[in-house]
Design a protein around this motif. Structure first.
Motif, mmCIF file in Angstrom:
data_model
loop_
_atom_site.group_PDB
_atom_site.id
_atom_site.type_symbol
_atom_site.label_atom_id
_atom_site.label_comp_id
_atom_site.label_asym_id
_atom_site.label_seq_id
_atom_site.Cartn_x
_atom_site.Cartn_y
_atom_site.Cartn_z
ATOM 1 N N VAL A 37 0.742 -1.098 0.056
ATOM 2 C CA VAL A 37 0.125 -0.061 -0.067
ATOM 3 C C VAL A 37 1.003 1.348 0.088
ATOM 4 C CG1 VAL A 37 -1.661 1.366 1.330
ATOM 5 C CG2 VAL A 37 -2.098 -1.020 1.239
ATOM 6 N N TRP A 38 1.967 1.219 0.849
ATOM 7 C CA TRP A 38 2.650 2.210 0.970
ATOM 8 C C TRP A 38 3.441 2.520 -0.447
ATOM 9 C CZ3 TRP A 38 4.201 6.577 3.432
ATOM 10 C CH2 TRP A 38 5.276 7.134 3.368
ATOM 11 N N ASN A 39 4.129 1.520 -0.983
ATOM 12 C CA ASN A 39 4.827 1.768 -2.199
ATOM 13 C C ASN A 39 3.947 1.966 -3.161
ATOM 14 O OD1 ASN A 39 7.448 1.325 -0.737
ATOM 15 N ND2 ASN A 39 7.121 -0.852 -0.631
ATOM 16 N N ASN A 40 2.916 1.266 -3.379
ATOM 17 C CA ASN A 40 2.297 1.475 -4.743
ATOM 18 C C ASN A 40 1.307 2.461 -4.544
ATOM 19 O OD1 ASN A 40 3.454 -0.891 -5.425
ATOM 20 N ND2 ASN A 40 2.060 -2.155 -4.729
ATOM 21 N N TYR A 41 0.979 3.002 -3.658
ATOM 22 C CA TYR A 41 -0.056 4.083 -3.712
ATOM 23 C C TYR A 41 0.293 5.509 -3.089
ATOM 24 C CZ TYR A 41 -3.083 0.344 -4.985
ATOM 25 O OH TYR A 41 -3.751 -1.052 -5.609
ATOM 26 N N ILE A 42 1.282 5.325 -2.040
ATOM 27 C CA ILE A 42 1.574 6.510 -1.292
ATOM 28 C C ILE A 42 2.738 6.860 -1.822
ATOM 29 C CG2 ILE A 42 1.748 7.662 1.042
ATOM 30 C CD1 ILE A 42 -0.036 5.205 2.028
ATOM 31 N N TYR A 43 4.031 6.247 -1.532
ATOM 32 C CA TYR A 43 5.225 6.735 -1.660
ATOM 33 C C TYR A 43 5.664 6.720 -3.168
ATOM 34 C CZ TYR A 43 10.023 7.659 -0.810
ATOM 35 O OH TYR A 43 11.310 8.260 -1.030
ATOM 36 N N LEU A 44 5.328 7.510 -4.054
ATOM 37 C CA LEU A 44 5.597 7.234 -5.405
ATOM 38 C C LEU A 44 6.599 8.418 -5.834
ATOM 39 C CD1 LEU A 44 1.954 6.340 -6.601
ATOM 40 C CD2 LEU A 44 3.697 5.149 -6.462
ATOM 41 N N ARG A 45 7.239 8.974 -5.014
ATOM 42 C CA ARG A 45 8.296 9.932 -5.367
ATOM 43 C C ARG A 45 9.286 9.197 -6.297
ATOM 44 N NH1 ARG A 45 11.966 12.383 -1.040
ATOM 45 N NH2 ARG A 45 13.588 13.281 -2.602
ATOM 46 N N GLY A 46 9.626 9.712 -7.479
ATOM 47 C CA GLY A 46 10.738 9.403 -8.348
ATOM 48 C C GLY A 46 10.378 8.334 -9.194
ATOM 49 N N VAL A 47 8.943 7.957 -9.214
ATOM 50 C CA VAL A 47 8.715 6.904 -10.187
ATOM 51 C C VAL A 47 8.679 6.997 -11.505
ATOM 52 C CG1 VAL A 47 6.530 5.424 -10.544
ATOM 53 C CG2 VAL A 47 7.080 5.756 -8.264
ATOM 54 N N ARG A 48 8.284 8.372 -11.943
ATOM 55 C CA ARG A 48 8.439 8.566 -13.375
ATOM 56 C C ARG A 48 9.868 8.526 -13.781
ATOM 57 N NH1 ARG A 48 3.725 11.084 -15.212
ATOM 58 N NH2 ARG A 48 2.540 11.855 -13.553
ATOM 59 N N GLN A 49 10.836 9.170 -13.097
ATOM 60 C CA GLN A 49 12.152 9.073 -13.569
ATOM 61 C C GLN A 49 12.731 7.602 -13.540
ATOM 62 O OE1 GLN A 49 14.204 11.318 -14.683
ATOM 63 N NE2 GLN A 49 15.783 9.630 -14.904
ATOM 64 N N GLU A 50 12.381 6.996 -12.543
ATOM 65 C CA GLU A 50 12.922 5.527 -12.581
ATOM 66 C C GLU A 50 12.024 4.734 -13.679
ATOM 67 O OE1 GLU A 50 11.253 3.683 -8.769
ATOM 68 O OE2 GLU A 50 12.466 1.658 -9.118
ATOM 69 N N ASN A 51 11.017 4.989 -13.871
ATOM 70 C CA ASN A 51 10.262 4.310 -15.144
ATOM 71 C C ASN A 51 10.957 4.468 -16.518
ATOM 72 O OD1 ASN A 51 8.274 2.965 -16.017
ATOM 73 N ND2 ASN A 51 7.034 4.348 -16.816
ATOM 74 N N ARG A 52 11.407 5.646 -16.537
ATOM 75 C CA ARG A 52 12.182 6.109 -17.845
ATOM 76 C C ARG A 52 13.486 5.374 -17.830
ATOM 77 N NH1 ARG A 52 9.914 11.607 -17.331
ATOM 78 N NH2 ARG A 52 11.681 12.129 -15.836
ATOM 79 N N ASP A 53 14.243 5.258 -16.793
ATOM 80 C CA ASP A 53 15.312 4.428 -16.648
ATOM 81 C C ASP A 53 15.255 3.215 -16.901
ATOM 82 O OD1 ASP A 53 16.647 6.780 -15.924
ATOM 83 O OD2 ASP A 53 16.672 6.475 -13.650
ATOM 84 N N LEU A 54 14.217 2.550 -16.360
ATOM 85 C CA LEU A 54 13.891 1.170 -16.641
ATOM 86 C C LEU A 54 13.437 0.949 -18.234
ATOM 87 C CD1 LEU A 54 11.756 0.256 -13.477
ATOM 88 C CD2 LEU A 54 14.402 -0.485 -14.041
ATOM 89 N N LYS A 55 13.013 1.764 -18.691
ATOM 90 C CA LYS A 55 12.560 1.784 -20.145
ATOM 91 C C LYS A 55 13.707 1.634 -20.855
ATOM 92 C CE LYS A 55 7.809 3.120 -20.526
ATOM 93 N NZ LYS A 55 6.913 4.251 -20.952
#
Lengths: 395, 172
Positions: free
Chosen positions: A67-85
């Protein structure tokens, strides 16, 4: 006399209890050195009492963490997503090259009548507890005999080898880690092909034994399982050489850094089924590197008319299993990366499609695709064409 | 020095309710098995040993002390992959010794508890290593730094934990 007995009653009870325990130990040690050791009832009681609570806490912990990781603490997810792609693209290019190599290796193995051991089935399990003692480096997992887990099955993670199942209970199992001093794994050094035995030390380190002092062992050299112990399938990464020094007798003292983080285990895979089979030429269905690239890169145009009903990019790599010429695929739990070496890795990662389907797509490949294909390692293209021709010709 | 010699009459004997007597050792065993997964350094602690010392000192009965130590030790053994009885023997000795000491000395204050735990941790380790090497032929390595660190850590924990566990004591 009675007075004496009552005076030393407590000491007598102490001696009696110690004697019984020493006797029990002696019996266990004798049995352990001899025949198969049976599971004691007290172990089953304790494990049955402790593991449900551990399972419940791990379940709650995962739920709250999710719940925390998937819905609340999403800081930096966009950047991480770009990096992972970006990383995925790099890995796809790498995969193209490796699949070419793998196909070539399978063809050669088929020619030589070479039999390999494949990981046919695995069960994913959660680590729920430990022995709680530094003298016993073992952990408990939440899968037992009810999930098909049995004694002496190999346990791995995405990073490498973890250990083997020591005892299997109904809904849990005890796994002996490779850094325990009673553990032993037959291994081979990746480059020098020297064989040895990986053992744990009392301090929880991992050492490689039985390598002669006159052999050359390089720092950082990868160590994989040799398969000689009949427990661990061949080719699973165990670790890398960390330190080499001359040891006692004629053997080197080699310290190993385990690939799997043994002190931070969360999820593991238990190898519940292994298969011995020889790779057939039929398996080596030729797929050109450029075809794979054109299918997988995001810039690929829509499929030709035959595949028009399918959405673009909807065909995942796993569809190879549907192909009539595809070999039986191992059943590996979805979402868990297979960490094994060449042999098992080949069993999991198969070319995704047949060339008939891919050829038009390749023709339509965009300039971006072409650029990506050329950026792949140089041997990739010639080998791909070799693959195609070699299949037509009898070997 | 906080340890004071007392006559048998001056020493208070405590008992525990059945739920406390059963649940406290079980919770200690559970935490000992579970927490090292989250906090790797936690394997330095020996919570079951601290519980054995606490019960033995509070009850001040040698038989009760050695039986408690034996039972908790055997349960702890059953979580490991080693033969059952190694922790059992070590904790039986500690239970007997701690209850004998508790009957003679007043070890109710923090300083005394620290010293008593320090001493019995050392006794436990010596007995365990003797059994492991002498009877089971395990090649354990004795590290002074590790043992002293473990003893100090467990003694400091005991001083805090025993204060918490005092709430479960009942006058006999």
């Amino acid at each position: 006399m009675e007075n004496l007995m009552s005076r030393y009653r407590n000491v007598t009870i102490l001696v009696a209890i110690l004697f019984v325990q020493v006797l029990g130990l002696a019996v266990q040690v004798k049995r352990r050195s001899g025949a198969d050791e049976s599971t004691r009832i007290i172990r089953m009681w304790t494990v049955s009492a402790v593991t449900p609570l551990e399972k419940a806490i791990v379940w709650c912990q995962n739920g709250l963490g999710g719940v925390w990781n998937n819905y609340i603490y999403l800081r930096g997810v966009r950047q991480e997503n770009r990096d992972l792609k970006f990383e995925i693209e790099q890995l796809r290019l790498e995969q193209v090259r490796l699949s070419d190599d793998a196909q070539q290796a399978r063809r050669l193995q088929a020619l030589l009548g070479f039999k390999e051991q494949y990981i046919a089935k695995t069960v994913a399990a959660q680590v729920i507890g430990s022995s709680g003692s530094e003298q016993s480096r073992s952990v408990y997992i939440d899968k037992g005999t009810s999930a098909g887990v049995e004694k002496d099955m190999a346990v791995i993670t995405a990073d490498g080898l973890v250990g083997r199942v020591l005892r299997a209970f109904g809904s849990s199992a005890q796994v002996l880690l490779i850094n325990d001093q009673s553990s032993g794994v037959g291994v081979i050094l990746d480059k020098s092909r020297l064989q040895g035995v990986i053992k744990g030390t009392a301090a929880g380190e991992v050492i490689l034994e039985k390598v002669m002092t006159d052999e050359q062992v390089g720092l950082g050299e990868r160590i994989v399982t040799s398969g000689g112990d009949q427990i661990f399938p061949k080719g699973i990464t165990v670790g890398t050489v960390m330190k080499v020094s001359p040891g006692a007798d004629l053997f080197l003292n080699i310290r190993v850094r385990p690939s799997a983080n043994l002190s931070r285990l969360e999820e593991v895979l238990v190898i519940t089924k292994k298969e011995d089979r020889a790779p057939s030429v039929a398996e080596t269905n030729s797929v050109r590197a450029v075809d794979i690239l054109s299918q997988r890169l995001p810039s690929v145009p829509d499929k030709p008319a035959a595949d028009a009903n399918q959405p673009a990019g909807a065909e995942p790599p796993a569809t190879a299993a549907k192909s009539p010429i595809a070999p039986p695929k191992p059943q590996v739990n979805a979402g868990v990366h297979n960490p094994v070496g060449s042999s098992a890795g080949q069993a999991v990662v198969k070319p995704a499609t047949t060339p008939q389907k891919l050829a038009p797509a390749a023709k339509k490949a965009s300039p971006q695709t072409a650029k990506a294909a050329t950026s792949a390692p140089a041997p990739s293209e010639p080998r791909a064409s070799e693959t195609e021709t070699s299949e037509d010709k009898p070997h | 020095m906080p340890i004071t010699y007392t006559s048998q009459e001056q020493v208070e004997v405590y008992r525990f309710s059945a739920p406390a007597a059963i649940l406290i050792p079980l919770v200690a065993l559970f935490l000992q098995a579970f927490l090292p997964l989250q906090l790797h350094f936690f394997s330095l602690f020996d919570l079951p040993l601290l519980v054995v010392i606490f019960f033995a000192v509070a009850r001040r009965s040698q038989v009760a002390g050695l039986l408690t130590g034996s039972l908790i030790g055997l349960l702890q053994d059953s979580l490991t992959h080693q033969p059952i009885g190694m922790y059992g023997i070590a904790k039986t000795v500690v239970g007997f010794g701690a209850s004998s000491l508790g009957a003679k000395l007043d070890v109710e204050n923090v300083g005394a508890r620290f010293l008593v735990t320090l001493f019995f941790y050392a006794v436990h380790e010596v007995v365990y290593f003797t059994v492991a090497r002498g009877l089971v032929k395990l090649s354990l390595q004795w590290s002074w730094g590790h043992e002293i660190g473990g003893a100090l850590l467990n003694a400091a924990t005991a001083a805090l934990l025993f204060t918490l566990l005092d709430r479960f004591k009942q006058r006999a």
